[in-house]
Scaffold this motif. Structure first.
Motif, PDB file in Angstrom:
ATOM      1  N   GLY A 149      14.198  79.147  26.435  1.00  0.00           N
ATOM      2  CA  GLY A 149      15.225  79.154  27.485  1.00  0.00           C
ATOM      3  C   GLY A 149      15.745  77.744  27.739  1.00  0.00           C
ATOM      4  N   MET A 177      19.166  81.551  22.179  1.00  0.00           N
ATOM      5  CA  MET A 177      17.780  82.002  22.389  1.00  0.00           C
ATOM      6  C   MET A 177      17.258  82.701  21.135  1.00  0.00           C
ATOM      7  SD  MET A 177      17.275  83.023  26.382  1.00  0.00           S
ATOM      8  CE  MET A 177      18.599  84.174  26.626  1.00  0.00           C
ATOM      9  N   ASN A 185      16.648  89.151  24.821  1.00  0.00           N
ATOM     10  CA  ASN A 185      16.687  88.622  26.198  1.00  0.00           C
ATOM     11  C   ASN A 185      15.652  89.357  27.026  1.00  0.00           C
ATOM     12  OD1 ASN A 185      19.136  87.682  25.237  1.00  0.00           O
ATOM     13  ND2 ASN A 185      20.222  89.412  26.149  1.00  0.00           N
ATOM     14  N   ALA A 221      14.082  84.663  27.734  1.00  0.00           N
ATOM     15  CA  ALA A 221      13.792  85.082  26.359  1.00  0.00           C
ATOM     16  C   ALA A 221      12.515  85.903  26.341  1.00  0.00           C
ATOM     17  CB  ALA A 221      13.602  83.843  25.494  1.00  0.00           C
TER      18      ALA A 221
END
Ligand code: GLY
Ligand code: MN
Length: 360
Positions: A149, A177, A185, A221
């Motif tokens: 991140g 990411m 995510n 992440a």
């Protein structure tokens, strides 16, 4: 590939719970708990765990994966419906007292068990509490997720300029990411600029970012199955004195949070100390959510730092977020968030991106 988690310790704690609740077995259907207790990363499966047996029931899509990812589990393949197989297994094992995850099972699934297992006592149990204290392998994965991140945030600062849409910022953050090793995510990326900043969960939109606006980015992440969570608010252009004052009030509250997050402190108390700081700055009415939450396999876990927190006392190796924010309708908002590890030395942020006001 097998994980380096201490599954025997996890299963031992689960077994204590089974004994304490007078159960013969538990049926685990929450995806996060499947992973936690077995290492299995698929869905469409359940675990059936008792003192002398550990079964993972799934279908042909996942049997090979389950064999690769777990150890000490009998992999049971179902082809006529998951709940039919669960029913058969429970009957074969002569289970009389079955724990199930009442917050997870659908009404239809619960009804199926009730109707097809008439002699079985069904008891709702909560297993998530067993995941609150993280072990070294988990802390290492979450630290790595936080590092991803941070690296994505450093990149995004080169990308934001007037005229760029929030969607584009979110896409770029997510791209970086992934590039830095994230599986995905940990939640829908929030990019809220200008007046949209007053939406605490303003997921990115087609709104363009203009000079003279705050931009709040909240993103995380997943690495090795574990989440990170961070928020930074930057300014596009030069902030006015009043905008700087608002920003610094949130920053002061966030830094105070890091001071009060300590072993032994309760979730309500920590929330209230930080809330008071924003109240003293005349901004209390604009801090409309709780101060923080734990995270791990899920983005929101117990314990919470909130007015309703049930956490009496933080313990070593718990994780919480420290994320005060202010949201002024029709004006905008500011939030600053770190993922924080609770240690004997105090709160240790695992997210390290700068928190001074960045003006682009
Ligand atoms: N960072 C997203 C959330 O905490 O809800
Ligand atoms: Mn958060």
């Amino acid at each position: 590939m097998k994980n380096k988690f201490n599954f025997s310790a996890r299963l031992e704690n689960l077994n204590k719970k089974i004994v304490a609740e007078n159960l013969d077995a538990v049926l685990i259907s929450k995806i996060a708990n499947l992973f936690y207790f077995s290492g299995f990363r698929g869905d469409s499966a359940v675990l059936l765990i008792g003192k002398n047996f550990r079964k993972l029931i799934t279908d042909a899509r996942y049997t090979e994966q389950a064999t690769q990812q777990t150890e000490g589990f009998e992999i049971v393949q179902q082809s006529e419906g998951l709940y039919k197989k669960i029913e058969d297994e429970i009957k074969n094992l002569q289970i009389k007292n079955l724990g199930f995850e009442g917050k997870i099972l659908t009404f239809a699934e619960y009804k199926y068990l009730q109707e097809n297992l008439p002699g079985v006592e069904l008891k709702s149990v909560v297993l998530d509490e067993l995941r609150q204290i993280k072990d070294a392998a988990e802390i290492s994965l979450i630290s790595k997720a936080c590092e991803i991140g941070d690296k994505a945030f450093a990149e995004i600062l080169n990308f934001i300029k007037p005229g760029i849409a929030e969607f584009e910022v979110a896409a770029e953050l997510e791209y970086f990411m992934r590039k830095f090793g994230a599986e995905k995510n940990s939640f829908d990326t929030i990019v809220a600029s200008g007046v949209r900043g007053s939406l605490p969960h303003g997921t990115a939109s087609d709104k363009k970012i203009f000079a003279g606006e705050f931009v709040t980015m909240d993103f995380g992440a997943i690495f090795g199955g574990y989440c990170s969570d961070m928020t930074r608010t930057i300014f596009d252009g030069k902030a006015s004195e009043n905008q700087q004052k608002l920003y610094n009030a949130v920053l002061d509250a966030q830094l105070l949070g890091l001071e009060v997050i300590k072993i032994g402190k309760g979730g309500k108390e920590i929330d209230s100390v930080v809330r008071m700081k924003l109240e003293q700055a005349g901004l209390g009415n604009y801090f409309t959510h709780s101060l923080g939450h734990s995270l791990g396999i899920e983005i929101h876990e117990e314990p919470r730092l909130s007015r309703l927190s049930t956490c009496e006392s933080l313990q070593e190796n718990m994780l919480v977020t420290d994320e005060p924010g202010i949201y002024i309708p029709k004006v905008g908002g500011i939030r600053i968030e770190d993922t924080v590890l609770v240690t004997v030395e105090g709160a240790v942020p695992l997210t390290h991106s700068p928190k001074n006001l960045i003006e682009l």
